[in-house]
Design a protein around this motif. Structure first.
Motif, PDB file in Angstrom:
ATOM      1  N   ASP A 190     -15.893   0.056   0.822  1.00  0.00           N
ATOM      2  CA  ASP A 190     -15.977   1.303   1.585  1.00  0.00           C
ATOM      3  C   ASP A 190     -14.904   1.352   2.667  1.00  0.00           C
ATOM      4  N   ALA A 191     -14.721   0.231   3.369  1.00  0.00           N
ATOM      5  CA  ALA A 191     -13.739   0.177   4.460  1.00  0.00           C
ATOM      6  C   ALA A 191     -12.312   0.332   3.931  1.00  0.00           C
ATOM      7  N   VAL A 192     -12.023  -0.331   2.829  1.00  0.00           N
ATOM      8  CA  VAL A 192     -10.677  -0.275   2.254  1.00  0.00           C
ATOM      9  C   VAL A 192     -10.396   1.099   1.651  1.00  0.00           C
ATOM     10  N   GLN A 193     -11.379   1.677   0.981  1.00  0.00           N
ATOM     11  CA  GLN A 193     -11.186   2.991   0.359  1.00  0.00           C
ATOM     12  C   GLN A 193     -10.926   4.070   1.406  1.00  0.00           C
ATOM     13  N   ARG A 194     -11.659   4.007   2.515  1.00  0.00           N
ATOM     14  CA  ARG A 194     -11.454   4.983   3.599  1.00  0.00           C
ATOM     15  C   ARG A 194     -10.024   4.941   4.107  1.00  0.00           C
ATOM     16  N   GLU A 195      -9.520   3.720   4.319  1.00  0.00           N
ATOM     17  CA  GLU A 195      -8.169   3.575   4.852  1.00  0.00           C
ATOM     18  C   GLU A 195      -7.132   4.004   3.826  1.00  0.00           C
ATOM     19  N   TYR A 196      -7.371   3.654   2.571  1.00  0.00           N
ATOM     20  CA  TYR A 196      -6.447   4.030   1.497  1.00  0.00           C
ATOM     21  C   TYR A 196      -6.358   5.550   1.374  1.00  0.00           C
ATOM     22  N   ASP A 197      -7.489   6.213   1.371  1.00  0.00           N
ATOM     23  CA  ASP A 197      -7.507   7.680   1.250  1.00  0.00           C
ATOM     24  C   ASP A 197      -6.783   8.335   2.420  1.00  0.00           C
ATOM     25  N   VAL A 247      -2.747  -0.760   1.386  1.00  0.00           N
ATOM     26  CA  VAL A 247      -3.785  -1.402   2.197  1.00  0.00           C
ATOM     27  C   VAL A 247      -3.918  -2.871   1.784  1.00  0.00           C
ATOM     28  N   GLY A 248      -2.817  -3.453   1.311  1.00  0.00           N
ATOM     29  CA  GLY A 248      -2.851  -4.820   0.810  1.00  0.00           C
ATOM     30  C   GLY A 248      -3.368  -5.835   1.804  1.00  0.00           C
ATOM     31  N   ALA A 249      -2.878  -5.766   3.036  1.00  0.00           N
ATOM     32  CA  ALA A 249      -3.303  -6.723   4.064  1.00  0.00           C
ATOM     33  C   ALA A 249      -4.777  -6.531   4.411  1.00  0.00           C
ATOM     34  N   LEU A 250      -5.182  -5.275   4.557  1.00  0.00           N
ATOM     35  CA  LEU A 250      -6.587  -4.982   4.871  1.00  0.00           C
ATOM     36  C   LEU A 250      -7.487  -5.434   3.731  1.00  0.00           C
ATOM     37  N   LEU A 251      -7.077  -5.188   2.505  1.00  0.00           N
ATOM     38  CA  LEU A 251      -7.859  -5.590   1.337  1.00  0.00           C
ATOM     39  C   LEU A 251      -8.052  -7.099   1.306  1.00  0.00           C
TER      40      LEU A 251
END
Length: 423
Positions: free
Chosen positions: A409-416, A378-382
């Motif tokens: 919260d947004a990054v963790q959701r996508e990562y999971d 999620v590097g780009a999103l982060l």
């Protein structure tokens, strides 16, 4: 014409035609539209084709951005993607996780490459960024480092021989160097933390912040003391000097001069690539020097980014594309470093760069200990969420704690979600 000469001519003609018909064409996308970068890539491709007469390369210039790969994603989904693409290296794990890239390991092995030994010729951080789930999805290309650039005359006039090494001393110095001109606008400014390469990561590293816990698979930046302090430190600048006023000042362009080269901005954090522009456009009496980025501890820190070459999913000629990637990452990097003065990730290219520009050694020396952005799927999103959080804080729309929590919260959701699919 004798029969022998005629026969010989026919044989040569047949051979030439056979090679022409046997040659395969691969498509290479890159976004380097300006010289010297574009000309150097053209030179690299021409040299590759000469060395590999059975492969023709169709080069297509596709504008690229750090986190935006919309055209690539669309093309891959439609089955019309290129065979090789030039891609921001820290986004490789994310593109790999979304099944946009092909692992390059097996193709390199088919070309007779011992992948483990081969990659030891590159700086470790660059190799790390090309990896996801134990596989390599790209080969590193150029890199960069960030440093503090400062106007020697402005600092000396304010009573300072050198810029600060501590982030809090910097505010005191900036106050002496920041002066209002006509109509309440700034005439000179000491420093703007978010200007140029003052990205969130710059100050997260400067405050020794932690973004991600690899053992737990959890993002921790919303509660990390270093990250929180880095954001609050930037907010203190916005409150003290005026966020909009500093942005207006930073956007000034006087012909080819930026606020820094115009002698109006005393200090800035920027990349090594800006040096050539300063030498080219700054006035002849402009005096600047280079220092480490100020940190909380006073110890220098820098981080590196850069680009890579990767094979998109569905490439029609992946083996030939891997051969081109191999050439670009090695011999091509030597050429590119000499032509553009960009820092290489391929260590054998370093000596050639220093032969043409010995002043680059100050940057080369930083590469051994340079940090890189977390190579995550999620590097780009982060990156985008951290920038968004910073802007929310600086404009007063959110507190530091709330902005970081929302981003995390947004990054963790996508990562999971991504990692669940990898199991």
């Amino acid at each position: 014409m004798s029969f022998k000469r005629l026969f010989g001519s026919l044989v040569v003609l047949f051979f030439v035609c056979s090679v022409a018909f046997a040659a395969v064409e691969i498509t290479f996308w890159h976004g380097l539209a300006r010289d010297p970068d574009k000309s150097s890539i053209d030179k690299i491709i021409a040299a590759f084709e000469k060395e590999n007469p059975g492969i023709k390369v169709k080069v297509v210039i596709v504008p690229a951005a750090e986190t935006d790969s919309t055209k690539l994603l669309t093309a891959v989904a439609a089955g019309t993607g290129p065979d090789l693409v030039y891609i921001d290296r820290f986004t490789v794990p994310q593109r790999a996780a979304y099944d946009v890239l092909e692992p390059i390991d097996n193709y390199l092995k088919q070309l007779g490459v011992n992948v483990t030994d081969f990659l030891k010729q590159f700086y470790p951080f660059a190799v790390e960024e090309c990896m996801f789930n134990g596989k390599y999805y790209a080969l590193p290309f150029d890199t960069d480092v960030r440093v503090m650039l400062y106007n020697k005359k402005l600092l000396k006039a304010a009573g300072f021989e050198r810029p600060p090494t501590n982030v809090y001393d910097m505010i005191k110095i900036a106050e002496k160097l920041t002066k209002e001109g006509k109509k309440g606008k700034y005439d000179t400014v000491g420093f703007i933390p978010w200007y140029a390469q003052g990205w969130p990561y710059t100050w997260i590293f400067a405050f020794e912040g932690k973004v991600f816990d690899e053992k737990t698979g959890k993002f921790v930046f919303a509660t990390d003391p270093g990250v929180i302090e880095a954001f609050k430190w930037q907010k203190s600048w916005a409150d003290r000097f005026g966020y909009e006023a500093l942005n207006a000042f930073g956007s000034l362009q006087i012909g080819d001069l930026t606020p820094f080269t115009a002698g109006k901005l005393a200090m800035l954090v920027d990349g090594n690539w800006t040096i050539s522009g300063i030498k080219l456009f700054a006035p002849k009496d402009f005096e600047f020097s280079i220092a480490g980025i100020p940190t909380k501890s006073g110890k220098n820190v820098t981080w590196a980014g850069g680009w890579s070459v990767a094979i998109p999913k569905g490439a029609k000629r992946p083996l030939e594309a891997a051969k081109l990637a191999l050439y670009i990452a090695t011999k091509g990097q030597v050429t590119y470093s000499v032509d553009t003065l960009h820092l290489p990730t391929y260590k054998p290219a370093v000596n050639e760069l220093l032969k043409v520009d010995p002043s680059q050694k100050v940057f080369v020396d930083l590469l051994e200990n340079a940090k890189c952005r977390p190579p995550l799927p999620v590097g780009a999103l982060l990156w985008d969420k951290l920038v968004e959080a910073r802007d929310m804080v600086l404009t007063g729309k959110k507190t530091v704690e709330q902005a970081l929590k929302d981003a995390q919260d947004a990054v963790q959701r996508e990562y999971d979600k991504i990692m669940a699919k990898q199991r």
